[in-house]
Write a protein that holds these residues in place. Structure first.
Motif, PDB file in Angstrom:
ATOM      1  N   ASP A  99      33.019 -11.997  85.025  1.00 30.62           N
ATOM      2  CA  ASP A  99      32.989 -10.532  85.081  1.00 30.62           C
ATOM      3  C   ASP A  99      34.367 -10.069  84.640  1.00 30.62           C
ATOM      4  OD1 ASP A  99      32.778  -7.850  85.696  1.00 30.62           O
ATOM      5  OD2 ASP A  99      32.104  -8.150  87.765  1.00 30.62           O
ATOM      6  N   LEU A 100      34.471  -9.643  83.375  1.00 30.45           N
ATOM      7  CA  LEU A 100      35.746  -9.273  82.782  1.00 30.45           C
ATOM      8  C   LEU A 100      36.007  -7.782  82.980  1.00 30.45           C
ATOM      9  CD1 LEU A 100      35.346 -11.295  79.452  1.00 30.45           C
ATOM     10  CD2 LEU A 100      36.317 -12.065  81.625  1.00 30.45           C
ATOM     11  N   TYR A 101      37.239  -7.419  83.312  1.00 29.70           N
ATOM     12  CA  TYR A 101      37.564  -6.042  83.740  1.00 29.70           C
ATOM     13  C   TYR A 101      36.703  -5.732  84.971  1.00 29.70           C
ATOM     14  CZ  TYR A 101      39.478  -5.885  79.014  1.00 29.70           C
ATOM     15  OH  TYR A 101      40.174  -6.163  77.851  1.00 29.70           O
ATOM     16  N   ALA A 102      36.820  -6.566  85.996  1.00 28.90           N
ATOM     17  CA  ALA A 102      35.847  -6.582  87.092  1.00 28.90           C
ATOM     18  C   ALA A 102      35.831  -5.317  87.935  1.00 28.90           C
ATOM     19  CB  ALA A 102      36.096  -7.800  87.982  1.00 28.90           C
ATOM     20  N   GLY A 103      36.961  -4.611  88.054  1.00 28.40           N
ATOM     21  CA  GLY A 103      36.962  -3.409  88.900  1.00 28.40           C
ATOM     22  C   GLY A 103      36.722  -3.781  90.350  1.00 28.40           C
ATOM     23  N   SER A 104      35.583  -3.391  90.891  1.00 25.84           N
ATOM     24  CA  SER A 104      35.223  -3.763  92.261  1.00 25.84           C
ATOM     25  C   SER A 104      34.586  -5.147  92.321  1.00 25.84           C
ATOM     26  CB  SER A 104      34.241  -2.739  92.845  1.00 25.84           C
ATOM     27  OG  SER A 104      32.994  -2.811  92.160  1.00 25.84           O
ATOM     28  N   GLY A 105      34.215  -5.694  91.165  1.00 29.09           N
ATOM     29  CA  GLY A 105      33.517  -6.979  91.127  1.00 29.09           C
ATOM     30  C   GLY A 105      32.018  -6.859  91.285  1.00 29.09           C
ATOM     31  N   ALA A 106      31.473  -5.643  91.238  1.00 32.71           N
ATOM     32  CA  ALA A 106      30.061  -5.422  91.562  1.00 32.71           C
ATOM     33  C   ALA A 106      29.112  -6.230  90.687  1.00 32.71           C
ATOM     34  CB  ALA A 106      29.728  -3.933  91.476  1.00 32.71           C
ATOM     35  N   LEU A 107      29.381  -6.336  89.384  1.00 35.95           N
ATOM     36  CA  LEU A 107      28.457  -7.058  88.509  1.00 35.95           C
ATOM     37  C   LEU A 107      28.479  -8.555  88.811  1.00 35.95           C
ATOM     38  CD1 LEU A 107      29.138  -5.180  85.151  1.00 35.95           C
ATOM     39  CD2 LEU A 107      27.029  -5.115  86.487  1.00 35.95           C
ATOM     40  N   GLY A 108      29.659  -9.129  88.879  1.00 34.25           N
ATOM     41  CA  GLY A 108      29.742 -10.548  89.176  1.00 34.25           C
ATOM     42  C   GLY A 108      29.209 -10.895  90.548  1.00 34.25           C
ATOM     43  N   LEU A 109      29.488 -10.045  91.537  1.00 34.56           N
ATOM     44  CA  LEU A 109      29.033 -10.324  92.905  1.00 34.56           C
ATOM     45  C   LEU A 109      27.531 -10.130  93.041  1.00 34.56           C
ATOM     46  CD1 LEU A 109      32.025  -8.769  94.853  1.00 34.56           C
ATOM     47  CD2 LEU A 109      31.564 -11.190  94.382  1.00 34.56           C
ATOM     48  N   GLU A 110      26.961  -9.215  92.270  1.00 28.85           N
ATOM     49  CA  GLU A 110      25.491  -9.090  92.235  1.00 28.85           C
ATOM     50  C   GLU A 110      24.878 -10.392  91.717  1.00 28.85           C
ATOM     51  OE1 GLU A 110      21.998  -7.272  93.068  1.00 28.85           O
ATOM     52  OE2 GLU A 110      23.807  -6.021  93.119  1.00 28.85           O
ATOM     53  N   ALA A 111      25.497 -10.965  90.677  1.00 30.00           N
ATOM     54  CA  ALA A 111      25.015 -12.243  90.151  1.00 30.00           C
ATOM     55  C   ALA A 111      25.145 -13.344  91.199  1.00 30.00           C
ATOM     56  CB  ALA A 111      25.783 -12.605  88.885  1.00 30.00           C
ATOM     57  N   ALA A 112      26.251 -13.347  91.936  1.00 27.71           N
ATOM     58  CA  ALA A 112      26.439 -14.336  92.997  1.00 27.71           C
ATOM     59  C   ALA A 112      25.335 -14.217  94.052  1.00 27.71           C
ATOM     60  CB  ALA A 112      27.812 -14.162  93.646  1.00 27.71           C
ATOM     61  N   SER A 113      25.042 -12.989  94.457  1.00 29.48           N
ATOM     62  CA  SER A 113      24.017 -12.754  95.470  1.00 29.48           C
ATOM     63  C   SER A 113      22.641 -13.219  95.010  1.00 29.48           C
ATOM     64  CB  SER A 113      23.971 -11.255  95.818  1.00 29.48           C
ATOM     65  OG  SER A 113      22.990 -10.984  96.794  1.00 29.48           O
ATOM     66  N   ARG A 114      22.419 -13.197  93.703  1.00 25.66           N
ATOM     67  CA  ARG A 114      21.106 -13.551  93.157  1.00 25.66           C
ATOM     68  C   ARG A 114      21.012 -15.000  92.685  1.00 25.66           C
ATOM     69  NH1 ARG A 114      18.128  -8.445  90.802  1.00 25.66           N
ATOM     70  NH2 ARG A 114      19.347  -6.741  91.661  1.00 25.66           N
ATOM     71  N   GLY A 115      22.030 -15.814  92.996  1.00 26.91           N
ATOM     72  CA  GLY A 115      21.859 -17.234  92.734  1.00 26.91           C
ATOM     73  C   GLY A 115      22.778 -17.879  91.730  1.00 26.91           C
ATOM     74  N   ALA A 116      23.773 -17.157  91.193  1.00 17.92           N
ATOM     75  CA  ALA A 116      24.731 -17.792  90.287  1.00 17.92           C
ATOM     76  C   ALA A 116      25.486 -18.889  91.030  1.00 17.92           C
ATOM     77  CB  ALA A 116      25.711 -16.765  89.730  1.00 17.92           C
ATOM     78  N   ALA A 117      25.874 -19.936  90.315  1.00 17.56           N
ATOM     79  CA  ALA A 117      26.583 -21.052  90.939  1.00 17.56           C
ATOM     80  C   ALA A 117      28.063 -20.773  91.081  1.00 17.56           C
ATOM     81  CB  ALA A 117      26.372 -22.323  90.125  1.00 17.56           C
ATOM     82  N   GLU A 118      28.650 -20.107  90.084  1.00 18.01           N
ATOM     83  CA  GLU A 118      30.070 -19.773  90.159  1.00 18.01           C
ATOM     84  C   GLU A 118      30.327 -18.475  89.420  1.00 18.01           C
ATOM     85  OE1 GLU A 118      32.477 -22.823  88.484  1.00 18.01           O
ATOM     86  OE2 GLU A 118      31.514 -22.774  86.537  1.00 18.01           O
ATOM     87  N   VAL A 119      31.268 -17.711  89.953  1.00 18.71           N
ATOM     88  CA  VAL A 119      31.584 -16.397  89.404  1.00 18.71           C
ATOM     89  C   VAL A 119      33.099 -16.241  89.350  1.00 18.71           C
ATOM     90  CG1 VAL A 119      31.398 -13.910  89.740  1.00 18.71           C
ATOM     91  CG2 VAL A 119      29.459 -15.384  90.326  1.00 18.71           C
ATOM     92  N   ALA A 120      33.600 -15.807  88.202  1.00 21.81           N
ATOM     93  CA  ALA A 120      35.020 -15.482  88.052  1.00 21.81           C
ATOM     94  C   ALA A 120      35.147 -13.978  87.860  1.00 21.81           C
ATOM     95  CB  ALA A 120      35.622 -16.224  86.862  1.00 21.81           C
ATOM     96  N   LEU A 121      35.902 -13.326  88.732  1.00 20.74           N
ATOM     97  CA  LEU A 121      36.171 -11.893  88.637  1.00 20.74           C
ATOM     98  C   LEU A 121      37.576 -11.744  88.067  1.00 20.74           C
ATOM     99  CD1 LEU A 121      34.910 -10.806  92.187  1.00 20.74           C
ATOM    100  CD2 LEU A 121      33.584 -10.928  90.065  1.00 20.74           C
ATOM    101  N   VAL A 122      37.669 -11.222  86.847  1.00 17.28           N
ATOM    102  CA  VAL A 122      38.952 -11.128  86.152  1.00 17.28           C
ATOM    103  C   VAL A 122      39.395  -9.669  86.134  1.00 17.28           C
ATOM    104  CG1 VAL A 122      40.218 -11.666  84.037  1.00 17.28           C
ATOM    105  CG2 VAL A 122      38.257 -13.094  84.723  1.00 17.28           C
ATOM    106  N   GLU A 123      40.508  -9.389  86.778  1.00 21.35           N
ATOM    107  CA  GLU A 123      40.987  -8.012  86.915  1.00 21.35           C
ATOM    108  C   GLU A 123      42.505  -8.032  87.029  1.00 21.35           C
ATOM    109  OE1 GLU A 123      41.753  -4.539  86.787  1.00 21.35           O
ATOM    110  OE2 GLU A 123      39.567  -4.734  86.898  1.00 21.35           O
ATOM    111  N   ARG A 124      43.182  -7.432  86.035  1.00 23.77           N
ATOM    112  CA  ARG A 124      44.644  -7.475  86.022  1.00 23.77           C
ATOM    113  C   ARG A 124      45.304  -6.469  86.968  1.00 23.77           C
ATOM    114  NH1 ARG A 124      47.141  -5.716  80.370  1.00 23.77           N
ATOM    115  NH2 ARG A 124      49.022  -6.145  81.551  1.00 23.77           N
ATOM    116  N   ALA A 125      44.662  -5.331  87.230  1.00 26.53           N
ATOM    117  CA  ALA A 125      45.270  -4.305  88.079  1.00 26.53           C
ATOM    118  C   ALA A 125      45.307  -4.797  89.531  1.00 26.53           C
ATOM    119  CB  ALA A 125      44.489  -3.001  87.976  1.00 26.53           C
ATOM    120  N   LYS A 126      46.484  -4.834  90.115  1.00 29.06           N
ATOM    121  CA  LYS A 126      46.628  -5.413  91.447  1.00 29.06           C
ATOM    122  C   LYS A 126      45.750  -4.737  92.495  1.00 29.06           C
ATOM    123  CE  LYS A 126      50.065  -6.745  94.910  1.00 29.06           C
ATOM    124  NZ  LYS A 126      51.500  -6.755  95.274  1.00 29.06           N
TER     125      LYS A 126
END
Length: 199
Positions: A49-76
Motif C-alpha cells: 500500500d504505497l502512500y498508505a495514509g491511514s493504511g486503510a487499503l492495505g489493512l482491508e486486504a489484511a483483514s480479508r486474507g492477505a499473507a503480508e502487507v507493507a504500508l509505505v508512508e513517508r510522513a511521520k
C-alpha cells in the motif's frame, strides 16, 4: 470515520491522520475489494500500500486474507497512524491465519528501489498533487517487482491524466466514481527470449 469493511477485522474503526491525506471513500473501497475478491486476488497475497495514509487499503486486504502487507508512508504523523491501525488489526487477527503487517516510514521510491519483489497486489493512492513524473517513476520501479498475475490499482483525481504506464505494466480498465478514478493494471506479458541465430 473510516472502518475496515469486511474480514476478521470487519467494522474496526481506523484512525485517520489529521491532515495531509485523502482517505479512500467507503464506496470506492467496497468497489475495489469486490472486484479483487471476484478475481480471488487477496487470499495469501503479498500486498503493498504505497502512500498508505491511514493504511486503510492495505489493512482491508489484511483483514480479508492477505499473507503480508507493507504500508509505505513517508510522513511521520501518517506513519504513526498506520502503526496504530496495524496494531489494532493484528490484535483482531487472533484466532485467524497469521498476517504480517509492516509499516515502512520511507519515501515510496526509496522503498521500491530496495524491495525484494514478489508483489501480488499493489495499491497506489498518492496525493492528487503528486506530479505525473513522480507517479511514472514509481510505476517504473514497481514493474520488475510484480508477480506474473499481479494487480495494480492506481487511484487518482478524475481530472488527472491517465498514468504513463512503463514497460512491464499494462492498463486493464478505468472506473470513475465521482471525483475519483481507479486505474486497474497488471504485469505485461513477458516477451519470449529468442534463441540466438548461429553465425
Amino acid at each position: 470515520m473510516t472502518r475496515i469493511i469486511a474480514g476478521f477485522a470487519g467494522s474496526l474503526t481506523l484512525h485517520v491522520p489529521r491532515s495531509g491525506t485523502r482517505p479512500t471513500s467507503d464506496r470506492v473501497r467496497e468497489a475495489i475489494f469486490s472486484a479483487l475478491e471476484s478475481r480471488d486476488a487477496i487470499e495469501g497475497a503479498s500486498v503493498v500500500d504505497l502512500y498508505a495514509g491511514s493504511g486503510a487499503l492495505g489493512l482491508e486486504a489484511a483483514s480479508r486474507g492477505a499473507a503480508e502487507v507493507a504500508l509505505v508512508e513517508r510522513a511521520k504523523p501518517a506513519a504513526e497512524v498506520c502503526k496504530r491501525n496495524a496494531d489494532a488489526v493484528q490484535r483482531a487477527a487472533r484466532g485467524h491465519a497469521a498476517v504480517r503487517i509492516r509499516v515502512i516510514p520511507r519515501p515510496v521510491a526509496t522503498y521500491l528501489e530496495g524491495a525484494a519483489g514478489g508483489i501480488d497486489l499493489a495499491f497506489i493512492d498518492p496525493p492528487y498533487e503528486l506530479g505525473e513524473a513522480a507517479l511514472t517513476r514509481d510505476l517504473e520501479l514497481l514493474a520488475p517487482l510484480l508477480t506474473d498475475d499481479a494487480i495494480v490499482v492506481v487511484e487518482r483525481s478524475a481530472r488527472s491524466p491517465e498514468p504513463a504506464w512503463p514497460a512491464g505494466i499494462e492498463v486493464d480498465r478505468r472506473r470513475d466514481y465521482g471525483e475519483t478514478t481507479l486505474w486497474w493494471a497488471g504485469r505485461a506479458p513477458r516477451q519470449p527470449v529468442r534463441p540466438s541465430q548461429p553465425e
